[in-house]
Design a protein around this motif. Structure first.
Motif, PDB file in Angstrom:
ATOM      1  N   GLY A 146      -1.727  12.706  -4.644  1.00  0.00           N
ATOM      2  CA  GLY A 146      -2.007  11.295  -4.895  1.00  0.00           C
ATOM      3  C   GLY A 146      -1.093  10.348  -4.139  1.00  0.00           C
ATOM      4  N   PRO A 147      -0.979   9.098  -4.615  1.00  0.00           N
ATOM      5  CA  PRO A 147      -0.172   8.102  -3.896  1.00  0.00           C
ATOM      6  C   PRO A 147       1.268   8.571  -3.763  1.00  0.00           C
ATOM      7  CG  PRO A 147      -1.413   7.073  -5.676  1.00  0.00           C
ATOM      8  CD  PRO A 147      -1.559   8.550  -5.844  1.00  0.00           C
ATOM      9  N   THR A 148       1.820   8.437  -2.593  1.00  0.00           N
ATOM     10  CA  THR A 148       3.168   8.956  -2.356  1.00  0.00           C
ATOM     11  C   THR A 148       3.854   8.187  -1.243  1.00  0.00           C
ATOM     12  OG1 THR A 148       4.421  10.990  -1.945  1.00  0.00           O
ATOM     13  CG2 THR A 148       2.417  10.695  -0.658  1.00  0.00           C
ATOM     14  N   ARG A 149       5.060   8.592  -0.928  1.00  0.00           N
ATOM     15  CA  ARG A 149       5.793   8.042   0.210  1.00  0.00           C
ATOM     16  C   ARG A 149       5.824   9.086   1.322  1.00  0.00           C
ATOM     17  NH1 ARG A 149       8.007   3.367  -1.060  1.00  0.00           N
ATOM     18  NH2 ARG A 149       8.207   2.904  -3.264  1.00  0.00           N
ATOM     19  N   ILE A 150       5.971   8.572   2.535  1.00  0.00           N
ATOM     20  CA  ILE A 150       5.980   9.460   3.688  1.00  0.00           C
ATOM     21  C   ILE A 150       7.408   9.841   4.058  1.00  0.00           C
ATOM     22  CG2 ILE A 150       5.385   9.664   6.147  1.00  0.00           C
ATOM     23  CD1 ILE A 150       3.167   7.569   5.626  1.00  0.00           C
ATOM     24  N   GLY A 151       7.619  11.104   4.283  1.00  0.00           N
ATOM     25  CA  GLY A 151       8.892  11.577   4.800  1.00  0.00           C
ATOM     26  C   GLY A 151       8.661  12.219   6.159  1.00  0.00           C
ATOM     27  N   TYR A 152       9.725  12.665   6.769  1.00  0.00           N
ATOM     28  CA  TYR A 152       9.579  13.322   8.068  1.00  0.00           C
ATOM     29  C   TYR A 152      10.222  14.696   8.059  1.00  0.00           C
ATOM     30  CZ  TYR A 152       7.934   8.972  10.105  1.00  0.00           C
ATOM     31  OH  TYR A 152       7.211   7.860  10.400  1.00  0.00           O
ATOM     32  N   LYS A 153       9.630  15.557   8.843  1.00  0.00           N
ATOM     33  CA  LYS A 153      10.149  16.914   8.964  1.00  0.00           C
ATOM     34  C   LYS A 153      10.095  17.276  10.436  1.00  0.00           C
ATOM     35  CE  LYS A 153       7.468  20.579   8.139  1.00  0.00           C
ATOM     36  NZ  LYS A 153       6.605  21.523   7.402  1.00  0.00           N
ATOM     37  N   LEU A 154      11.140  17.947  10.910  1.00  0.00           N
ATOM     38  CA  LEU A 154      11.116  18.394  12.302  1.00  0.00           C
ATOM     39  C   LEU A 154      10.423  19.745  12.390  1.00  0.00           C
ATOM     40  CD1 LEU A 154      14.593  17.446  13.780  1.00  0.00           C
ATOM     41  CD2 LEU A 154      12.369  16.615  14.534  1.00  0.00           C
ATOM     42  N   ASP A 155       9.436  19.793  13.295  1.00  0.00           N
ATOM     43  CA  ASP A 155       8.731  21.047  13.513  1.00  0.00           C
ATOM     44  C   ASP A 155       8.943  21.379  14.985  1.00  0.00           C
ATOM     45  OD1 ASP A 155       7.081  23.218  13.425  1.00  0.00           O
ATOM     46  OD2 ASP A 155       5.219  22.062  13.423  1.00  0.00           O
ATOM     47  N   GLY A 156       9.917  22.237  15.277  1.00  0.00           N
ATOM     48  CA  GLY A 156      10.325  22.442  16.659  1.00  0.00           C
ATOM     49  C   GLY A 156      10.973  21.155  17.141  1.00  0.00           C
ATOM     50  N   ASP A 157      10.438  20.547  18.200  1.00  0.00           N
ATOM     51  CA  ASP A 157      10.983  19.262  18.622  1.00  0.00           C
ATOM     52  C   ASP A 157      10.035  18.114  18.266  1.00  0.00           C
ATOM     53  OD1 ASP A 157       9.068  20.002  20.412  1.00  0.00           O
ATOM     54  OD2 ASP A 157      10.292  19.734  22.208  1.00  0.00           O
ATOM     55  N   LYS A 158       9.050  18.422  17.423  1.00  0.00           N
ATOM     56  CA  LYS A 158       8.095  17.394  16.990  1.00  0.00           C
ATOM     57  C   LYS A 158       8.459  16.899  15.602  1.00  0.00           C
ATOM     58  CE  LYS A 158       3.618  18.102  19.229  1.00  0.00           C
ATOM     59  NZ  LYS A 158       2.290  18.684  18.999  1.00  0.00           N
ATOM     60  N   LYS A 159       8.312  15.592  15.414  1.00  0.00           N
ATOM     61  CA  LYS A 159       8.547  15.018  14.098  1.00  0.00           C
ATOM     62  C   LYS A 159       7.203  14.935  13.377  1.00  0.00           C
ATOM     63  CE  LYS A 159      10.676  10.805  13.187  1.00  0.00           C
ATOM     64  NZ  LYS A 159      11.643   9.774  13.504  1.00  0.00           N
ATOM     65  N   LYS A 160       7.111  15.546  12.206  1.00  0.00           N
ATOM     66  CA  LYS A 160       5.858  15.518  11.455  1.00  0.00           C
ATOM     67  C   LYS A 160       5.992  14.651  10.220  1.00  0.00           C
ATOM     68  CE  LYS A 160       3.208  19.621  12.491  1.00  0.00           C
ATOM     69  NZ  LYS A 160       2.724  20.896  11.975  1.00  0.00           N
ATOM     70  N   ARG A 161       4.905  13.977   9.878  1.00  0.00           N
ATOM     71  CA  ARG A 161       4.908  13.174   8.652  1.00  0.00           C
ATOM     72  C   ARG A 161       4.550  14.087   7.479  1.00  0.00           C
ATOM     73  NH1 ARG A 161       1.176   8.282   8.761  1.00  0.00           N
ATOM     74  NH2 ARG A 161      -0.288   9.922   9.203  1.00  0.00           N
ATOM     75  N   ILE A 162       5.337  14.026   6.446  1.00  0.00           N
ATOM     76  CA  ILE A 162       5.051  14.843   5.265  1.00  0.00           C
ATOM     77  C   ILE A 162       5.091  13.996   3.988  1.00  0.00           C
ATOM     78  CG2 ILE A 162       5.922  17.013   6.255  1.00  0.00           C
ATOM     79  CD1 ILE A 162       8.475  16.512   4.430  1.00  0.00           C
ATOM     80  N   VAL A 222       0.833  -1.200   0.000  1.00  0.00           N
ATOM     81  CA  VAL A 222       0.000   0.000   0.000  1.00  0.00           C
ATOM     82  C   VAL A 222       0.871   1.255   0.000  1.00  0.00           C
ATOM     83  CG1 VAL A 222      -1.859  -1.152   1.281  1.00  0.00           C
ATOM     84  CG2 VAL A 222      -0.222   0.267   2.523  1.00  0.00           C
ATOM     85  N   MET A 223       0.297   2.335  -0.513  1.00  0.00           N
ATOM     86  CA  MET A 223       0.962   3.638  -0.449  1.00  0.00           C
ATOM     87  C   MET A 223      -0.020   4.625   0.145  1.00  0.00           C
ATOM     88  SD  MET A 223       2.999   4.134  -4.006  1.00  0.00           S
ATOM     89  CE  MET A 223       4.193   5.360  -3.525  1.00  0.00           C
ATOM     90  N   ILE A 224       0.483   5.572   0.931  1.00  0.00           N
ATOM     91  CA  ILE A 224      -0.406   6.578   1.485  1.00  0.00           C
ATOM     92  C   ILE A 224      -0.831   7.534   0.363  1.00  0.00           C
ATOM     93  CG2 ILE A 224       1.439   8.197   2.145  1.00  0.00           C
ATOM     94  CD1 ILE A 224      -0.356   8.529   4.811  1.00  0.00           C
ATOM     95  N   ILE A 225      -2.033   8.076   0.489  1.00  0.00           N
ATOM     96  CA  ILE A 225      -2.500   9.039  -0.504  1.00  0.00           C
ATOM     97  C   ILE A 225      -2.408  10.446   0.057  1.00  0.00           C
ATOM     98  CG2 ILE A 225      -4.487   9.851  -1.840  1.00  0.00           C
ATOM     99  CD1 ILE A 225      -5.288   7.021  -2.284  1.00  0.00           C
TER     100      ILE A 225
END
Ligand SMILES: [Zn+2]
Length: 106
Positions: free
Chosen positions: A82-98, A74-77
């Motif tokens: 559309g369908p993509t892969r998940i990356g991460y980004k730091l927002d302050g000290d929180k890790k966000k899924r992008i 499966v791929m996230i939408i």
């Protein structure tokens, strides 16, 4: 020793199936089995299951139920691209899924 399969997908994410009989279809993640690296998507990968009668009035029968899918199928939408892969980004000290393509947060 048991290993937990790492998946970035979470419950309630909308995913698209990229392999198998429901390839190209999408739905909401109902459950994730992190131990086995599998997940259940609402209304997809349906299988017939025989249900035993519960009592004398109940005849039992065959029901359709969602079977688990390997997380690698499966791929996230992303709602933007559309369908993509998940990356991460730091927002302050929180890790966000992008979204790896457009940077949209999930
Ligand atoms: Zn995107």
């Amino acid at each position: 020793m048991s290993t937990v399969v790492k998946t970035k997908i979470k419950k309630d994410d909308t995913v698209q199936i990229i392999a198998g009989k429901d390839k190209g279809k999408s739905g909401k993640v109902l459950r994730i089995d992190r131990k086995n690296g599998r997940l259940v998507v609402q209304g997809l990968n349906m299988v017939k299951k025989t249900v035993r009668p519960k009592n004398q009035q109940d005849k039992g029968g065959i029901i359709d139920i969602e079977a688990a899918i390997d997380t690698s199928n499966v791929m996230i939408i992303c709602k933007k691209c559309g369908p993509t892969r998940i990356g991460y980004k730091l927002d302050g000290d929180k890790k966000k899924r992008i979204c790896k393509k457009c940077g949209e947060t999930f």
